[in-house]
Design a protein around this motif. Sequence first.
Motif, mmCIF file in Angstrom:
data_model
loop_
_atom_site.group_PDB
_atom_site.id
_atom_site.type_symbol
_atom_site.label_atom_id
_atom_site.label_comp_id
_atom_site.label_asym_id
_atom_site.label_seq_id
_atom_site.Cartn_x
_atom_site.Cartn_y
_atom_site.Cartn_z
ATOM 1 N N LEU A 1 0.832 -1.203 0.000
ATOM 2 C CA LEU A 1 0.000 0.000 0.000
ATOM 3 C C LEU A 1 0.866 1.252 0.000
ATOM 4 O O LEU A 1 0.594 2.225 -0.718
ATOM 5 N N ARG A 2 1.946 1.238 0.789
ATOM 6 C CA ARG A 2 2.849 2.399 0.824
ATOM 7 C C ARG A 2 3.541 2.578 -0.522
ATOM 8 O O ARG A 2 3.702 3.701 -1.012
ATOM 9 N N LEU A 3 3.940 1.467 -1.118
ATOM 10 C CA LEU A 3 4.575 1.528 -2.435
ATOM 11 C C LEU A 3 3.610 2.119 -3.453
ATOM 12 O O LEU A 3 3.979 2.989 -4.256
ATOM 13 N N TRP A 4 2.356 1.648 -3.414
ATOM 14 C CA TRP A 4 1.332 2.168 -4.325
ATOM 15 C C TRP A 4 1.150 3.669 -4.122
ATOM 16 O O TRP A 4 1.049 4.426 -5.099
ATOM 17 N N HIS A 5 1.115 4.109 -2.881
ATOM 18 C CA HIS A 5 0.894 5.525 -2.560
ATOM 19 C C HIS A 5 1.963 6.410 -3.194
ATOM 20 O O HIS A 5 1.659 7.396 -3.875
ATOM 21 N N TRP A 6 3.243 6.050 -3.008
ATOM 22 C CA TRP A 6 4.330 6.900 -3.489
ATOM 23 C C TRP A 6 4.527 6.802 -4.994
ATOM 24 O O TRP A 6 4.814 7.810 -5.657
ATOM 25 N N VAL A 7 4.366 5.598 -5.563
ATOM 26 C CA VAL A 7 4.471 5.468 -7.016
ATOM 27 C C VAL A 7 3.305 6.188 -7.690
ATOM 28 O O VAL A 7 3.472 6.848 -8.728
ATOM 29 N N ASN A 8 2.133 6.094 -7.078
ATOM 30 C CA ASN A 8 0.960 6.794 -7.601
ATOM 31 C C ASN A 8 1.192 8.303 -7.606
ATOM 32 O O ASN A 8 0.811 9.005 -8.544
ATOM 33 N N LEU A 9 1.839 8.790 -6.551
ATOM 34 C CA LEU A 9 2.173 10.211 -6.479
ATOM 35 C C LEU A 9 3.068 10.622 -7.643
ATOM 36 O O LEU A 9 2.837 11.656 -8.288
ATOM 37 N N ILE A 10 4.072 9.802 -7.927
ATOM 38 C CA ILE A 10 5.006 10.099 -9.023
ATOM 39 C C ILE A 10 4.292 10.081 -10.374
ATOM 40 O O ILE A 10 4.469 10.983 -11.205
ATOM 41 N N VAL A 11 3.453 9.062 -10.584
ATOM 42 C CA VAL A 11 2.764 8.910 -11.868
ATOM 43 C C VAL A 11 1.766 10.047 -12.098
ATOM 44 O O VAL A 11 1.714 10.637 -13.191
ATOM 45 N N ILE A 12 0.965 10.366 -11.083
ATOM 46 C CA ILE A 12 -0.011 11.454 -11.228
ATOM 47 C C ILE A 12 0.703 12.783 -11.451
ATOM 48 O O ILE A 12 0.296 13.586 -12.294
ATOM 49 N N SER A 13 1.793 13.004 -10.722
ATOM 50 C CA SER A 13 2.565 14.237 -10.896
ATOM 51 C C SER A 13 3.124 14.325 -12.317
ATOM 52 O O SER A 13 3.044 15.374 -12.961
ATOM 53 N N GLY A 14 3.675 13.208 -12.798
ATOM 54 C CA GLY A 14 4.216 13.184 -14.160
ATOM 55 C C GLY A 14 3.136 13.448 -15.196
ATOM 56 O O GLY A 14 3.349 14.196 -16.161
ATOM 57 N N SER A 15 1.969 12.858 -14.994
ATOM 58 C CA SER A 15 0.861 13.051 -15.918
ATOM 59 C C SER A 15 0.412 14.507 -15.955
ATOM 60 O O SER A 15 0.191 15.086 -17.030
ATOM 61 N N LEU A 16 0.298 15.111 -14.778
ATOM 62 C CA LEU A 16 -0.131 16.513 -14.701
ATOM 63 C C LEU A 16 0.927 17.454 -15.273
ATOM 64 O O LEU A 16 0.598 18.464 -15.898
ATOM 65 N N ILE A 17 2.193 17.106 -15.083
ATOM 66 C CA ILE A 17 3.277 17.942 -15.618
ATOM 67 C C ILE A 17 3.252 17.940 -17.143
ATOM 68 O O ILE A 17 3.460 18.986 -17.775
ATOM 69 N N THR A 18 2.980 16.788 -17.750
ATOM 70 C CA THR A 18 2.918 16.739 -19.220
ATOM 71 C C THR A 18 1.762 17.588 -19.739
ATOM 72 O O THR A 18 1.883 18.240 -20.788
ATOM 73 N N VAL A 19 0.650 17.587 -19.019
ATOM 74 C CA VAL A 19 -0.482 18.446 -19.406
ATOM 75 C C VAL A 19 -0.080 19.911 -19.306
ATOM 76 O O VAL A 19 -0.380 20.722 -20.197
ATOM 77 N N LEU A 20 0.607 20.268 -18.225
ATOM 78 C CA LEU A 20 1.054 21.646 -18.027
ATOM 79 C C LEU A 20 2.021 22.072 -19.130
ATOM 80 O O LEU A 20 1.923 23.185 -19.664
ATOM 81 N N ILE A 21 2.946 21.177 -19.486
ATOM 82 C CA ILE A 21 3.922 21.483 -20.537
ATOM 83 C C ILE A 21 3.223 21.728 -21.875
ATOM 84 O O ILE A 21 3.524 22.682 -22.597
ATOM 85 N N ASN A 22 2.256 20.858 -22.197
ATOM 86 C CA ASN A 22 1.586 20.993 -23.491
ATOM 87 C C ASN A 22 0.633 22.179 -23.551
ATOM 88 O O ASN A 22 0.271 22.634 -24.636
ATOM 89 N N SER A 23 0.199 22.652 -22.405
ATOM 90 C CA SER A 23 -0.691 23.816 -22.408
ATOM 91 C C SER A 23 0.088 25.126 -22.320
ATOM 92 O O SER A 23 -0.502 26.200 -22.426
ATOM 93 N N THR A 24 1.403 25.026 -22.134
ATOM 94 C CA THR A 24 2.219 26.244 -22.020
ATOM 95 C C THR A 24 3.414 26.195 -22.968
ATOM 96 O O THR A 24 3.406 26.803 -24.024
ATOM 97 N N ILE A 25 4.447 25.436 -22.611
ATOM 98 C CA ILE A 25 5.709 25.439 -23.360
ATOM 99 C C ILE A 25 5.547 24.932 -24.789
ATOM 100 O O ILE A 25 6.089 25.528 -25.731
ATOM 101 N N THR A 26 4.809 23.822 -24.971
ATOM 102 C CA THR A 26 4.680 23.240 -26.313
ATOM 103 C C THR A 26 3.306 23.479 -26.927
ATOM 104 O O THR A 26 2.860 22.714 -27.784
#
Length: 225
Positions: A24-49
């Motif tokens: 469960l702890r592993l899921w929590h932290w990996v999920n944090l990384i994946v969701i953050s990465g997903s949101l960052i790509t959205v942010l990049i495509n709506s601004t930089i690219t």
Amino acid sequence: MALIEPTRHDVQHPSALKRYSFPLRLWHWVNLIVISGSLITVLINSTITDDRATSKLMKDEIQKTGTTLTDNQTQTAAHALSDSVWGVHIYFGYALAALLAFRLILEFFQLADQKFIRKLKSAYRQFNTIKKNREVARHELTVKAIYAIFYALLLVMAITGLFLAFEDALSAYKSIRHSVKEVHGFCMYLILAFILVHLIGVLLAERKNEKGIVSDMINGGNTNN
């Protein structure tokens, strides 16, 4: 704000710390990384690219070298750059779907006192039957209900994201693509809201009488506090 603050102690056994299994702890932290990465790509495509801004920048910079490109050429190049970022976003989406499936399967193998559904039912039962600790039970029930909504949002995000990723294979449902995309985007904002509420709740709890919540999610709640 108190209702959004998570607690370290079990609602049924106030003297005992909540336990979190390693999966469960592993899921929590990996999920944090994946969701953050997903949101960052959205942010990049709506601004930089962003296609419009990038194509204009490309055209201006290339013209400085004495070369001339048409608007169509620069827009095609800008769109290709944007597509490459969306490609990364799609991989994050696959990871998110896999993590959600892992979390659902994990629920069946968790120890009884660590199952989310059991904790949610327990908080609801405590709130309805025990007047003495009703405030504590109400708090726990609210926090668990927010988490349940988060899981539901992840499910909707995964389903709509997979639909968009495999839209060519689902051409028969092309007419609902726009609606699915709208739902996918709306859920993203709701998940952002959850993350903000969750972070605020954890920070407030850490500053008050629930210090150690973050470390519990790292070590499993095995401290002697």
